[in-house]
Design an enzyme around this catalytic site. Sequence first.
Site, short mmCIF file in Angstrom:
data_model
loop_
_atom_site.label_atom_id
_atom_site.label_comp_id
_atom_site.label_asym_id
_atom_site.label_seq_id
_atom_site.Cartn_x
_atom_site.Cartn_y
_atom_site.Cartn_z
N HIS A 81 0.80 -1.22 0.00
CA HIS A 81 0.00 0.00 0.00
C HIS A 81 0.84 1.28 0.00
O HIS A 81 0.82 2.06 0.95
CB HIS A 81 -1.03 0.01 1.15
CG HIS A 81 -0.53 -0.53 2.48
ND1 HIS A 81 0.57 -0.02 3.10
CD2 HIS A 81 -0.99 -1.51 3.28
CE1 HIS A 81 0.76 -0.66 4.23
NE2 HIS A 81 -0.17 -1.58 4.36
N ASP A 154 -5.78 -3.82 0.13
CA ASP A 154 -5.72 -3.59 1.58
C ASP A 154 -7.10 -3.21 2.13
O ASP A 154 -7.27 -2.15 2.72
CB ASP A 154 -4.69 -2.51 1.92
CG ASP A 154 -4.28 -2.56 3.40
OD1 ASP A 154 -4.04 -3.67 3.89
OD2 ASP A 154 -4.26 -1.51 4.06
N HIS A 158 -13.95 -2.97 8.81
CA HIS A 158 -14.15 -2.80 10.24
C HIS A 158 -15.56 -2.32 10.54
O HIS A 158 -16.11 -1.52 9.79
CB HIS A 158 -13.13 -1.81 10.81
CG HIS A 158 -11.71 -2.23 10.63
ND1 HIS A 158 -11.26 -3.47 11.03
CD2 HIS A 158 -10.65 -1.62 10.08
CE1 HIS A 158 -9.98 -3.57 10.74
NE2 HIS A 158 -9.58 -2.47 10.15
ZN LIG Z 1 -0.54 -2.71 6.17
#
Ligand SMILES: [Zn+2]
Length: 254
Positions: A81, A154, A158
Site C-alpha cells: 500500500h 488492503d 471494520h
Molecule cells: Zn498494512
Amino acid sequence: VFTGVKLYPANATTNSAAGVTDYGKVMHVLERMEKIGMPFLMHGEDVDPEIDIFDREAMFIERYLSKWVRQFPGLRFILEHLSSKDGVDFVRSAAPQVGGTITPYHLILTRTDWLGWGLKPYMYCMPVIKTAKDRAALRKAATSGEACYFLGTDSAPHPVAKKLSVNGIPGLFNAPVAIETYANVFEEEGALDRLEAFASLNGPKHYRLPPNEERITLEKSPWTAPEEVKVEGPDEKALVYRGGETIEWKVVAS
Ligand SMILES: [Zn+2]
C-alpha cells in the site's frame, strides 16, 4: 504452506499491537527467507513517535528498507500500500528486487478530501492518505505499466462502531468497488491497456507465481455502490468506500 511473510511494525495499524518492535530480532528470519526464496511483505512505516505521521513511509525506507535491500540482495521485497512519492520513487529505484502495491483509494483521495471539509472517518487508513503531489506520483506509477507496481486493495471491513469512535481505527473497506475504481483511474489516465498488467500480471511475476487462469469482464455501465455491508457480529456493518456513489465500471462476468 507459507508463501510469504509480512512485517507489521508494532502498533502501525489495526490489530498490530503485537507487531515487531526491534528489527534486529528478525534479521535472521530475513536471512532464511532470502535463502529459501520466500518474499518479504511489509507494512512499511516507521512508527517512532518522533516521526510525523505523514513521513512514516519515507522514514521507514530511509532508516530500514534502503539498508535491507543491500544487506539481503537475494530477498524479494513488497512494500505494501504505497502512499507517497517517496515510496513510489524508492520502489522504482530498487526494482526488480522491490515491488510495491497501490490501493484504489490512495489513487483517488488526498488528505484534503479526508480532513478538509469535515472529518471523514471512513477515509482514515494506514498509511494515511497524503497530498495531491503524492497522489499524482501514485497514479503515474500505477498506470505506467512498469512491472514493479501492482494491485493491492488492503481492504478492511471494520465495524462502523469501531470506525466512528473517540479513538477510531484505521482501515478503508474498498473491496466492493476496488477493481471498478482502478478501471476508472486507468481510463482517466488513458491507460486502460495497462490495467491487466497492473491488476493481474505484475504481481504474480514478482512472486514468481503463474498468473490466474480465470478472467473477469469489466463493462462501462454505471451502478450505485452500497453504502454499507453486513460484517461478522450482531448488527455489525461496515461502511463501503464510495458507498452511494455512481461507479462507472461494472464487473459483468467472472
Ligand atoms: Zn498494512
